[in-house]
Design a protein around this motif. Structure first.
Motif, short mmCIF file in Angstrom:
data_model
loop_
_atom_site.label_atom_id
_atom_site.label_comp_id
_atom_site.label_asym_id
_atom_site.label_seq_id
_atom_site.Cartn_x
_atom_site.Cartn_y
_atom_site.Cartn_z
N VAL A 94 0.82 -1.18 0.14
CA VAL A 94 0.10 -0.07 0.00
C VAL A 94 0.96 1.10 0.25
CG1 VAL A 94 -2.01 -1.14 1.07
CG2 VAL A 94 -0.23 -0.02 2.61
N LEU B 24 -0.10 4.49 -1.70
CA LEU B 24 -1.66 4.52 -2.23
C LEU B 24 -2.49 5.63 -1.07
CD1 LEU B 24 -2.00 0.73 -2.96
CD2 LEU B 24 -1.31 2.71 -4.42
N VAL C 50 -5.66 5.67 0.68
CA VAL C 50 -6.53 4.25 0.99
C VAL C 50 -7.61 4.81 2.00
CG1 VAL C 50 -6.58 2.02 2.81
CG2 VAL C 50 -4.36 2.77 0.95
N LEU D 83 -1.91 0.34 8.16
CA LEU D 83 -1.95 0.92 6.85
C LEU D 83 -0.89 2.16 6.69
CD1 LEU D 83 -5.70 0.31 5.78
CD2 LEU D 83 -3.96 -0.97 4.80
N ALA E 272 0.90 4.16 3.58
CA ALA E 272 -0.41 4.28 2.79
C ALA E 272 -0.66 5.58 3.28
CB ALA E 272 -1.50 3.60 3.14
#
Length: 236
Positions: free
Chosen positions: A44, A47, A49, A63, A68
């Motif tokens: 991740v 990204l 998210v 995360l 992320a």
């Protein structure tokens, strides 16, 4: 577990601290749901998210630690307060209802992770349409939801194929709390995602994580256990 009338709205506000404490270390969340959701989410780093129904933010934190750029929302203001304590004031955390229009623009996110939230909602069509809207084309949705067999085993005389609301009680950090769910059969789970325009990439029914403390395992081998259904989906 036993049954009773539905809990009041915003039920999590009443037991947010007890739920958060249990969530951080229990079998179902810490050693079952979150490890599998992270595995399905993959790399991740970099990204955008969205943590759907983020609660007190334990999955958001994991995360975030993996690189992320995380945003999260939850229907409980008390849960969001706890998430801010965990994640800091610079993380985009909002009080919002998954069953209503989400407070995000079109195509904002690469990945949405919905951990144990859809089974509280009767009609999945509007929330899945909203999640598809906020995902980029080709974006992914990773889901953990109550496995339909849980209801079948716990309520053997009920109609497995009927959309049914039911409530169960749990002990959380010494406090008894009531949770209300919507059961739907497996075919309805899959068809809801397909009808919403998602492609089903993976379906998973994992055992608990390998590092689960032995005293938390439901059986000696750790495999004779099923509670949640996990899916990885791709937005068309």
């Amino acid at each position: 577990m036993s049954s009773r009338q539905d809990p009041e709205p915003d039920q999590y506000d009443a037991f947010a601290l007890a739920y958060s404490s249990a969530n951080d270390r229990n079998l179902y969340n810490a050693y079952y749901a979150r490890p599998e959701l992270l595995r399905l989410s993959g790399d991740v780093s970099g990204l955008r998210v969205l943590d759907v129904g983020c609660g007190a933010g334990p999955l958001s934190k994991q995360l975030q630690d993996r690189g992320a750029d995380v945003s999260g929302f939850d229907g409980s203001a008390a849960m969001i307060d706890l998430a801010r304590q965990r994640l800091g004031d610079d993380v985009d955390l909002r009080v919002a209802d998954l069953a209503a229009q989400l407070p995000y623009g079109d195509s904002e996110f690469d990945l949405a992770v919905a951990s144990l939230v859809l089974h509280y909602i009767k009609d999945w069509a509007p929330p899945l349409a909203e999640l598809r809207r906020v995902l980029k084309p080709g974006g992914r949705l990773v889901v953990a939801t109550m496995h339909p067999t849980v209801y079948a085993v716990g309520h053997p005389d009920a109609d497995y194929f009927a959309l049914t609301q039911y409530s169960d009680d749990y002990e959380m950090d010494g406090q008894t709390v009531w949770m209300t769910y919507w059961h739907r059969p497996l075919q309805a789970v899959f068809n809801a995602f397909v009808d919403a325009g998602f492609h089903i990439s993976k379906v998973s029914e994992p055992p608990p994580a390998a590092d689960t403390p032995p005293e938390l395992l439901p059986t000696a081998d750790g495999r004779s256990f099923i509670c949640f259904l996990f899916l990885e989906l791709t937005s068309a």
